[in-house]
Design a protein around this motif. Structure first.
Motif, short mmCIF file in Angstrom:
data_model
loop_
_atom_site.label_atom_id
_atom_site.label_comp_id
_atom_site.label_asym_id
_atom_site.label_seq_id
_atom_site.Cartn_x
_atom_site.Cartn_y
_atom_site.Cartn_z
N VAL A 1 47.15 -5.17 -1.17
CA VAL A 1 46.41 -4.89 0.06
C VAL A 1 45.89 -3.46 0.01
O VAL A 1 46.66 -2.52 -0.23
N PHE A 2 44.58 -3.30 0.24
CA PHE A 2 43.94 -2.00 0.31
C PHE A 2 43.77 -1.63 1.79
O PHE A 2 43.12 -2.36 2.54
N LEU A 3 44.33 -0.50 2.19
CA LEU A 3 44.22 -0.01 3.57
C LEU A 3 43.07 0.98 3.63
O LEU A 3 43.14 2.06 3.05
N CYS A 4 42.01 0.61 4.34
CA CYS A 4 40.76 1.39 4.29
C CYS A 4 40.27 1.80 5.67
O CYS A 4 39.08 2.11 5.83
N GLY A 5 41.14 1.80 6.65
CA GLY A 5 40.73 2.21 7.99
C GLY A 5 40.68 3.72 8.13
O GLY A 5 40.97 4.47 7.20
N PRO A 6 40.34 4.21 9.34
CA PRO A 6 40.31 5.66 9.59
C PRO A 6 41.67 6.30 9.33
O PRO A 6 42.72 5.68 9.55
N LEU A 7 41.67 7.54 8.87
CA LEU A 7 42.91 8.24 8.53
C LEU A 7 43.99 8.18 9.61
O LEU A 7 45.15 7.90 9.30
N PRO A 8 43.66 8.45 10.88
CA PRO A 8 44.73 8.46 11.88
C PRO A 8 45.42 7.11 12.07
O PRO A 8 46.54 7.05 12.57
N THR A 9 44.76 6.01 11.67
CA THR A 9 45.33 4.68 11.87
C THR A 9 46.21 4.23 10.72
O THR A 9 46.92 3.23 10.83
N LEU A 10 46.18 4.94 9.58
CA LEU A 10 46.82 4.44 8.37
C LEU A 10 48.35 4.32 8.46
O LEU A 10 48.90 3.32 7.99
N PRO A 11 49.07 5.29 9.04
CA PRO A 11 50.52 5.12 9.10
C PRO A 11 50.93 3.84 9.84
O PRO A 11 51.76 3.06 9.35
N GLU A 12 50.37 3.63 11.00
CA GLU A 12 50.72 2.44 11.78
C GLU A 12 50.32 1.16 11.03
O GLU A 12 51.08 0.19 11.00
N THR A 13 49.13 1.17 10.42
CA THR A 13 48.68 0.00 9.68
C THR A 13 49.57 -0.28 8.48
O THR A 13 49.91 -1.43 8.20
N LEU A 14 49.95 0.77 7.77
CA LEU A 14 50.84 0.60 6.62
C LEU A 14 52.15 -0.05 7.04
O LEU A 14 52.63 -0.99 6.40
N LEU A 15 52.74 0.44 8.11
CA LEU A 15 54.01 -0.10 8.57
C LEU A 15 53.87 -1.55 9.00
O LEU A 15 54.72 -2.40 8.69
N ARG A 16 52.77 -1.84 9.68
CA ARG A 16 52.56 -3.22 10.13
C ARG A 16 52.36 -4.17 8.96
O ARG A 16 52.95 -5.24 8.89
N VAL A 17 51.51 -3.78 8.02
CA VAL A 17 51.23 -4.64 6.87
C VAL A 17 52.49 -4.83 6.02
O VAL A 17 52.77 -5.93 5.55
N ALA A 18 53.25 -3.76 5.84
CA ALA A 18 54.48 -3.85 5.04
C ALA A 18 55.44 -4.87 5.63
O ALA A 18 56.20 -5.52 4.90
N GLY A 19 55.42 -5.01 6.95
CA GLY A 19 56.30 -5.97 7.59
C GLY A 19 55.79 -7.39 7.53
O GLY A 19 56.53 -8.33 7.82
N LEU A 20 54.51 -7.56 7.15
CA LEU A 20 53.90 -8.89 7.12
C LEU A 20 53.87 -9.51 5.73
O LEU A 20 53.79 -10.73 5.60
N VAL A 21 53.89 -8.68 4.71
CA VAL A 21 53.74 -9.17 3.34
C VAL A 21 55.09 -9.18 2.63
O VAL A 21 56.06 -8.58 3.09
N GLY A 22 55.15 -9.83 1.49
CA GLY A 22 56.36 -9.87 0.70
C GLY A 22 56.64 -8.55 0.02
O GLY A 22 55.75 -7.70 -0.12
N GLU A 23 57.86 -8.37 -0.42
CA GLU A 23 58.26 -7.12 -1.06
C GLU A 23 57.61 -6.91 -2.42
O GLU A 23 57.64 -5.81 -2.96
N ARG A 24 57.01 -7.96 -2.99
CA ARG A 24 56.34 -7.82 -4.27
C ARG A 24 54.86 -7.49 -4.12
O ARG A 24 54.15 -7.34 -5.11
N CYS A 25 54.39 -7.38 -2.88
CA CYS A 25 52.98 -7.05 -2.63
C CYS A 25 52.76 -5.54 -2.81
O CYS A 25 53.47 -4.72 -2.22
N VAL A 26 51.78 -5.17 -3.61
CA VAL A 26 51.44 -3.76 -3.84
C VAL A 26 50.51 -3.28 -2.73
O VAL A 26 49.51 -3.94 -2.43
#
Length: 352
Positions: free
Chosen positions: A83-108
């Motif tokens: 998964v490539f996170l390409c949103g605005p800089l201020p949104t990236l921490p929250e998006t990273l945490l959310r995506v990490a909780g949605l995908v498997g542990e083997r997802c880069v």
């Protein structure tokens, strides 16, 4: 050492999606200029790729252009392997945490933000360094949005990836291989701290200087006459002043301390130039201009030497990490990363 001539054998660490990139399922979150360009390149390369953007109009444009675009972030990342996170800089921490909780542990997971220190520290604090690789492709234009995206945007561009070492080494190797082979970019391994120090002077301060020059012209009494005579030096020097302001401000605030430090360095050189000009000191002016000319010439005349290194896939990675970071800090980049028969083989180039 190895000459790197062997074909890929198909052996990878068990934590990675697969040796070959065919069939990898990818997602791109945020489809502006950079995210859209990532999305289009992955699509053109035959990936099973889905995009998502919070703007319904952008999602509609993507669908009308024949690009798969999910209606929700959750839907976009379901079952993805990268998964490539390409949103605005201020949104990236929250998006990273959310995506990490949605995908498997083997997802880069990776991002394309223009600053790395804060997000890397956030990922470490939340235990994500084993699968999150901070990234920053040094490419872009003064345009914005999916309508300006270009699948060839990253060809030959530097793409910083920040290896964390330890458990995150496998994710870095796999992602470096993908970026090199699919995006045809030069992977520059750097620590987040060193990245932010380097881009402060190479990218962020130039935005301030461009806006200062353009702003001075905008306020000038003879503004239209100046613009009427503006030649290449003005156009080249102010190109990034046309970049969307919100995007630039996010970048500057995200690296504020280092930008202020490097801005003071540039201000010191300007003071020297002004003092020499005020004193009509021809010798000093020539020396200062020659100094700048040498840096500009060096941008296009760097001589690079090829270098190859090989390390064990498992075990202590301190030597591998040290070599990678040394290559990036020396101004070099990777041109290959292959995992074969329990060994990882790198090829790279560094200034002679």
């Amino acid at each position: 050492m190895t000459d790197g001539g062997a074909e890929r054998a198909g052996e990878v660490e068990p934590s990675l999606p697969g040796a070959e990139l065919v069939g990898v399922r990818a997602a791109v979150i945020g489809t502006g200029l950079i995210g859209g360009s990532v999305l289009l390149r992955l699509r053109d390369a035959g990936f099973d790729v889905t995009g998502w953007d919070p703007d319904p109009t952008t999602r509609g444009y993507a669908a009308a252009s024949g690009v798969t675009c999910a209606e929700s972030l959750d839907e976009a990342v379901a079952g993805r392997q990268v998964v490539f996170l390409c949103g605005p800089l201020p949104t990236l921490p929250e998006t990273l945490l959310r995506v990490a909780g949605l995908v498997g542990e083997r997802c880069v997971l990776t991002d394309v933000g223009s600053t790395k220190g804060e997000l890397a520290a956030f990922a470490e604090a939340h235990g994500l360094t084993d699968r999150f690789v901070p990234g920053h492709p040094m490419a872009g234009t003064d345009r914005a949005g999916l309508t300006s995206a270009d699948p060839a945007l990253f060809d030959g561009a530097a793409w910083v990836l920040c290896p964390a070492g330890g458990a995150g080494t496998a994710a870095f190797r796999w992602l470096a291989d993908l970026v090199i082979r699919v995006f045809r970019a030069h992977v520059v391994p750097m620590s987040p701290t060193e990245h932010d120090a380097v881009v402060a002077l190479s990218s962020h301060v130039p935005h301030l200087l461009a806006r200062a020059l353009a702003g001075a012209v905008h306020r000038a009494e003879l503004r239209d006459a100046v613009l009427g005579l503006a030649a290449g030096s003005f156009r080249d020097g102010t190109r990034v002043a046309a970049t969307p302001s919100e995007r630039t401000v996010n970048m500057l605030l995200g690296n504020r301390a280092r930008v202020l430090e490097e801005l003071a360095r540039v201000g010191g050189v300007l003071d020297e130039l002004a003092a020499a000009l005020g004193a009509a000191d021809r010798t000093a002016l020539v020396e200062l201009h020659e100094e700048g000319r040498a840096a500009r010439t060096g941008l296009f005349e760097r001589q690079l030497t090829r270098e190859r290194r090989e390390f064990a896939v498992v075990g202590e990675q301190a030597e591998e990490l040290a070599w990678l970071l040394g290559l990036g800090s020396a101004g070099g980049h990777l041109t290959e990363c292959r995992v074969v028969d329990g060994r990882v083989a790198y090829a790279g180039e560094r200034p002679a």
